[in-house]
Write a protein that holds these residues in place. Structure first.
Motif, PDB file in Angstrom:
ATOM      1  N   UNK A  36       0.812  -1.217   0.000  1.00  0.00           N
ATOM      2  CA  UNK A  36       0.000   0.000   0.000  1.00  0.00           C
ATOM      3  C   UNK A  36       0.845   1.265   0.000  1.00  0.00           C
ATOM      4  N   UNK A  37       1.912   1.283   0.791  1.00  0.00           N
ATOM      5  CA  UNK A  37       2.639   2.531   1.012  1.00  0.00           C
ATOM      6  C   UNK A  37       4.032   2.583   0.393  1.00  0.00           C
ATOM      7  N   UNK A  38       4.655   1.444   0.170  1.00  0.00           N
ATOM      8  CA  UNK A  38       6.044   1.453  -0.308  1.00  0.00           C
ATOM      9  C   UNK A  38       6.322   0.164  -1.090  1.00  0.00           C
ATOM     10  N   UNK A  39       5.659  -0.017  -2.239  1.00  0.00           N
ATOM     11  CA  UNK A  39       5.711  -1.317  -2.923  1.00  0.00           C
ATOM     12  C   UNK A  39       7.068  -1.668  -3.520  1.00  0.00           C
ATOM     13  N   UNK A  40       7.916  -0.685  -3.755  1.00  0.00           N
ATOM     14  CA  UNK A  40       9.300  -0.951  -4.158  1.00  0.00           C
ATOM     15  C   UNK A  40      10.177  -0.207  -3.148  1.00  0.00           C
ATOM     16  N   UNK A  48      12.988  -4.354  -2.025  1.00  0.00           N
ATOM     17  CA  UNK A  48      11.862  -5.275  -1.857  1.00  0.00           C
ATOM     18  C   UNK A  48      10.737  -4.881  -2.806  1.00  0.00           C
ATOM     19  N   UNK A  49      10.258  -5.854  -3.581  1.00  0.00           N
ATOM     20  CA  UNK A  49       9.147  -5.646  -4.514  1.00  0.00           C
ATOM     21  C   UNK A  49       7.988  -6.509  -4.034  1.00  0.00           C
ATOM     22  N   UNK A  50       6.843  -5.899  -3.770  1.00  0.00           N
ATOM     23  CA  UNK A  50       5.764  -6.626  -3.098  1.00  0.00           C
ATOM     24  C   UNK A  50       4.456  -6.702  -3.872  1.00  0.00           C
ATOM     25  N   UNK A  51       4.282  -5.906  -4.928  1.00  0.00           N
ATOM     26  CA  UNK A  51       3.027  -5.967  -5.686  1.00  0.00           C
ATOM     27  C   UNK A  51       3.119  -6.999  -6.806  1.00  0.00           C
ATOM     28  N   UNK A 313      -0.862 -12.316  -2.218  1.00  0.00           N
ATOM     29  CA  UNK A 313      -1.936 -11.767  -1.382  1.00  0.00           C
ATOM     30  C   UNK A 313      -2.328 -10.357  -1.849  1.00  0.00           C
ATOM     31  N   UNK A 314      -1.991 -10.025  -3.069  1.00  0.00           N
ATOM     32  CA  UNK A 314      -2.223  -8.674  -3.577  1.00  0.00           C
ATOM     33  C   UNK A 314      -3.722  -8.432  -3.806  1.00  0.00           C
ATOM     34  N   UNK A 315      -4.254  -7.408  -3.135  1.00  0.00           N
ATOM     35  CA  UNK A 315      -5.678  -7.081  -3.238  1.00  0.00           C
ATOM     36  C   UNK A 315      -6.086  -6.682  -4.647  1.00  0.00           C
ATOM     37  N   UNK A 316      -5.140  -6.226  -5.448  1.00  0.00           N
ATOM     38  CA  UNK A 316      -5.461  -5.813  -6.818  1.00  0.00           C
ATOM     39  C   UNK A 316      -5.703  -7.010  -7.729  1.00  0.00           C
ATOM     40  N   UNK A 317      -5.333  -8.194  -7.282  1.00  0.00           N
ATOM     41  CA  UNK A 317      -5.440  -9.397  -8.108  1.00  0.00           C
ATOM     42  C   UNK A 317      -6.388 -10.424  -7.511  1.00  0.00           C
ATOM     43  N   UNK A 318      -6.392 -10.546  -6.180  1.00  0.00           N
ATOM     44  CA  UNK A 318      -7.170 -11.583  -5.508  1.00  0.00           C
ATOM     45  C   UNK A 318      -8.248 -10.951  -4.625  1.00  0.00           C
ATOM     46  N   UNK A 320     -10.546 -10.691  -1.562  1.00  0.00           N
ATOM     47  CA  UNK A 320     -10.430 -11.188  -0.181  1.00  0.00           C
ATOM     48  C   UNK A 320      -9.182 -12.071  -0.046  1.00  0.00           C
ATOM     49  N   UNK A 321      -7.983 -11.534  -0.304  1.00  0.00           N
ATOM     50  CA  UNK A 321      -6.779 -12.355  -0.445  1.00  0.00           C
ATOM     51  C   UNK A 321      -6.340 -13.075   0.815  1.00  0.00           C
ATOM     52  N   UNK A 322      -6.749 -12.592   1.989  1.00  0.00           N
ATOM     53  CA  UNK A 322      -6.322 -13.232   3.232  1.00  0.00           C
ATOM     54  C   UNK A 322      -7.309 -14.289   3.705  1.00  0.00           C
ATOM     55  N   UNK A 323      -8.194 -14.677   2.796  1.00  0.00           N
ATOM     56  CA  UNK A 323      -9.123 -15.775   3.072  1.00  0.00           C
ATOM     57  C   UNK A 323      -8.680 -17.020   2.314  1.00  0.00           C
ATOM     58  N   UNK A 324      -8.606 -18.156   2.998  1.00  0.00           N
ATOM     59  CA  UNK A 324      -8.319 -19.434   2.367  1.00  0.00           C
ATOM     60  C   UNK A 324      -9.620 -19.959   1.767  1.00  0.00           C
ATOM     61  N   UNK A 325      -9.669 -20.065   0.436  1.00  0.00           N
ATOM     62  CA  UNK A 325     -10.908 -20.367  -0.287  1.00  0.00           C
ATOM     63  C   UNK A 325     -10.640 -21.497  -1.281  1.00  0.00           C
ATOM     64  N   UNK A 326     -11.106 -22.715  -0.960  1.00  0.00           N
ATOM     65  CA  UNK A 326     -10.801 -23.876  -1.803  1.00  0.00           C
ATOM     66  C   UNK A 326     -11.495 -23.809  -3.159  1.00  0.00           C
ATOM     67  N   UNK A 327     -12.420 -22.881  -3.337  1.00  0.00           N
ATOM     68  CA  UNK A 327     -13.090 -22.746  -4.623  1.00  0.00           C
ATOM     69  C   UNK A 327     -12.650 -21.526  -5.407  1.00  0.00           C
ATOM     70  N   UNK A 328     -11.545 -20.914  -5.030  1.00  0.00           N
ATOM     71  CA  UNK A 328     -11.121 -19.650  -5.644  1.00  0.00           C
ATOM     72  C   UNK A 328     -10.879 -19.811  -7.145  1.00  0.00           C
TER      73      UNK A 328
END
Length: 392
Positions: A36-40, A48-51, A313-318, A320-328
Motif C-alpha cells: 500500500x505505502x512502499x511497494x518498491x 523489496x518488490x511486493x506488488x 496476497x495482492x488485493x489488486x489481483x485476488x 479477499x486475499x487473506x481468506x483461504x478459499x478452496x473454490x477460488x
C-alpha cells in the motif's frame, strides 16, 4: 497454531534478512503495508518488490533483471552464486533455453504418468500408516516422503538405494539456511552418490532425467548441479505446500467441509494451497542496467527481492486475499514463477497435492492439530517444519 503478527517497530523497519522473523511472525500485515505505502522499498542492501504487477514485470524481463548472480537473498548478499550459468535456475538467455529444452522431456505428461501412479500409491500408504498409529508429524511422515519418492523415480534412483537417498536428502534440507555440519556432510554424500549414478548412466543410459543430462554436452559439474537443483526444488515446493495445505484445512474447517462435499473442488483447492502457502517466499534478481520500477530508480548492480509471498496476497489481483478459499477462481498466483523461469516441476507438484486431497477426502473426516506447529527459520523457504496431527 497461528503465528503472531509483528509488533509496530517491525512494521516500520523490518529486517527481512532475519530468518527468525519469518519463522516466528505472520508477516501478512507487513506485506499489506508495503504493497500500500512502499511497494518498491529500498533496504540497506537490496530492494523489496511486493506488488503482483511489479513482480511479474521483473520476472518477464531477464535482460534487465538477471538471475546469473543468484536467485535468493542469502546468496546474493554474498555477491555471487557459484552455480551461476551452470544450474538452470541461475541461468538466463540461450544457456537457460538450452538447459530447459534438455530437461523438458523429463516432465511431459507421458513421462510423469507412471510417477503419478506411484505418487497416489505412496500417499495412500503413508496416510494409512499415520492414521493407524493414531497420528504423528505430518511433515516428516507424509509431506516429506511423497515428493522425494517421486524425484527418486524421475532421476532413476534404484529401489535398493532409495531409503538412504531419502535419509540424506532430509538431512541436507535441515541445513539449507544454517548449513550446519550434518547438513553439509549429507549434501556432499548426495553429490558423491549422483556422481556415481551419472557415471553409470553414461555407459548405460535409461529414460530418466539423469540420462537426459549425461547425454547432452554438459560438464560433470553441470550434471550434478542440475540433479541437486531438481532434488531440492522438487522436494521443497510440494513438501511445504502439502504441509501448509493440511494446516489450512485444519484451521479453516468450513473449507474442509466444502472440499469433502464436492470432488470438483480438488483442482481449485490445489491452486489455492499453492497460493496460500507460497513455499518460495521470494525470488532474487540483479539489475543489469538502470531501470524504473514502481516509481523508483533501480541502478545497475542493485539486488532486487521479489516477494512472491506478498504478490500472492495482492488485493489488486485476488478478492479477499487473506481468506483461504478452496473454490477460488481465477487464481493467478506466482508460486511457480512466470515466463522463462516458470517451474519445470509445476505439474509434478500439482499431482502430489491433488493426490493428497483425493486421499484425504476418501479416508479422513477429521483433521486435528495435536501439538505445537513450528515454522522453518528462513527468508526464502516459507513453510511448516513440524505439524503434529491426528487424522480420523
Amino acid at each position: 497454531m497461528r503465528r503472531p503478527p509483528p509488533d509496530p517497530a517491525v512494521l516500520d523497519d523490518p529486517d527481512l534478512l532475519d530468518p527468525h522473523l519469518h519463522a516466528t511472525h505472520d508477516l501478512t500485515p507487513l506485506w499489506r503495508r508495503l504493497r500500500t505505502t512502499d511497494p518498491v522499498r529500498r533496504h540497506d542492501r537490496f530492494w523489496s518488490v511486493t506488488r503482483h504487477a511489479d513482480v511479474l514485470r521483473v520476472i518477464r524481463d531477464p535482460d534487465t533483471y538477471t538471475s546469473l548472480r543468484g536467485n535468493m537473498l542469502r546468496t546474493l548478499m554474498r555477491g555471487h552464486d557459484p552455480a551461476a550459468g551452470k544450474m538452470i535456475v541461475v541461468t538466463d538467455g540461450p544457456r537457460h533455453t538450452t538447459l530447459r529444452r534438455l530437461l523438458t522431456p523429463g516432465f511431459t505428461p507421458r513421462t510423469l504418468g507412471p510417477v503419478t501412479h506411484s505418487i497416489t500409491a505412496a500417499t495412500r500408504d503413508l496416510l494409512s500408516s499415520l492414521i493407524r498409529r493414531g497420528g504423528g508429524d505430518f511433515v516428516g511422515e507424509v509431506a516429506a516422503q511423497v515428493p522425494l519418492r517421486a524425484i527418486c523415480e524421475l532421476l532413476g534412483v534404484p529401489e535398493r538405494d532409495r531409503r538412504r537417498v531419502l535419509e540424506l536428502t532430509a538431512q541436507a534440507m535441515l541445513g539449507e539456511e544454517g548449513a550446519d555440519l550434518a547438513a553439509r556432510i549429507a549434501q556432499s554424500e548426495i553429490l558423491l552418490y549422483y556422481t556415481r549414478l551419472a557415471a553409470g548412466r553414461r555407459s548405460a543410459p535409461g529414460d530418466d532425467v539423469i540420462s537426459l543430462l549425461v547425454s547432452a554436452d554438459l560438464t560433470e559439474e553441470e550434471v550434478l548441479l542440475n540433479c541437486y537443483n531438481l532434488i531440492i526444488g522438487g522436494d521443497e515446493t510440494a513438501r511445504l505446500a502439502m504441509a501448509g495445505g493440511l494446516l489450512a484445512l485444519a484451521t479453516y474447517g468450513e473449507e474442509w467441509v466444502r472440499l469433502r462435499a464436492d470432488p470438483g473442488l480438488i483442482e481449485p483447492a490445489t491452486e489455492e494451497i499453492l497460493r496460500w502457502t507460497t513455499p518460495a517466499a521470494h525470488v532474487g534478481r540483479v539489475a543489469t542496467r538502470a531501470a524504473e520500477l514502481g516509481g523508483r530508480r533501480i541502478e545497475a548492480g542493485d539486488v532486487v527481492a521479489l516477494w512472491t509471498v506478498s504478490a500472492n496476497r495482492d488485493e489488486a489481483v485476488f478478492a479477499d486475499p487473506d481468506r483461504f478459499d478452496v473454490g477460488r477462481r481465477p487464481n493467478r498466483h506466482v508460486t511457480f514463477g512466470h515466463g522463462p523461469h516458470f517451474c519445470l516441476g509445476a505439474q509434478l507438484a500439482r499431482a502430489e497435492i491433488r493426490a493428497l486431497l483425493a486421499e484425504l477426502r476418501a479416508t479422513v473426516t477429521r483433521i486435528e492439530v495435536t501439538g505445537p506447529v513450528t515454522w522453518l527459520p528462513s527468508n526464502f523457504v516459507n513453510g511448516v517444519a513440524a505439524l503434529p496431527v491426528s487424522l480420523a
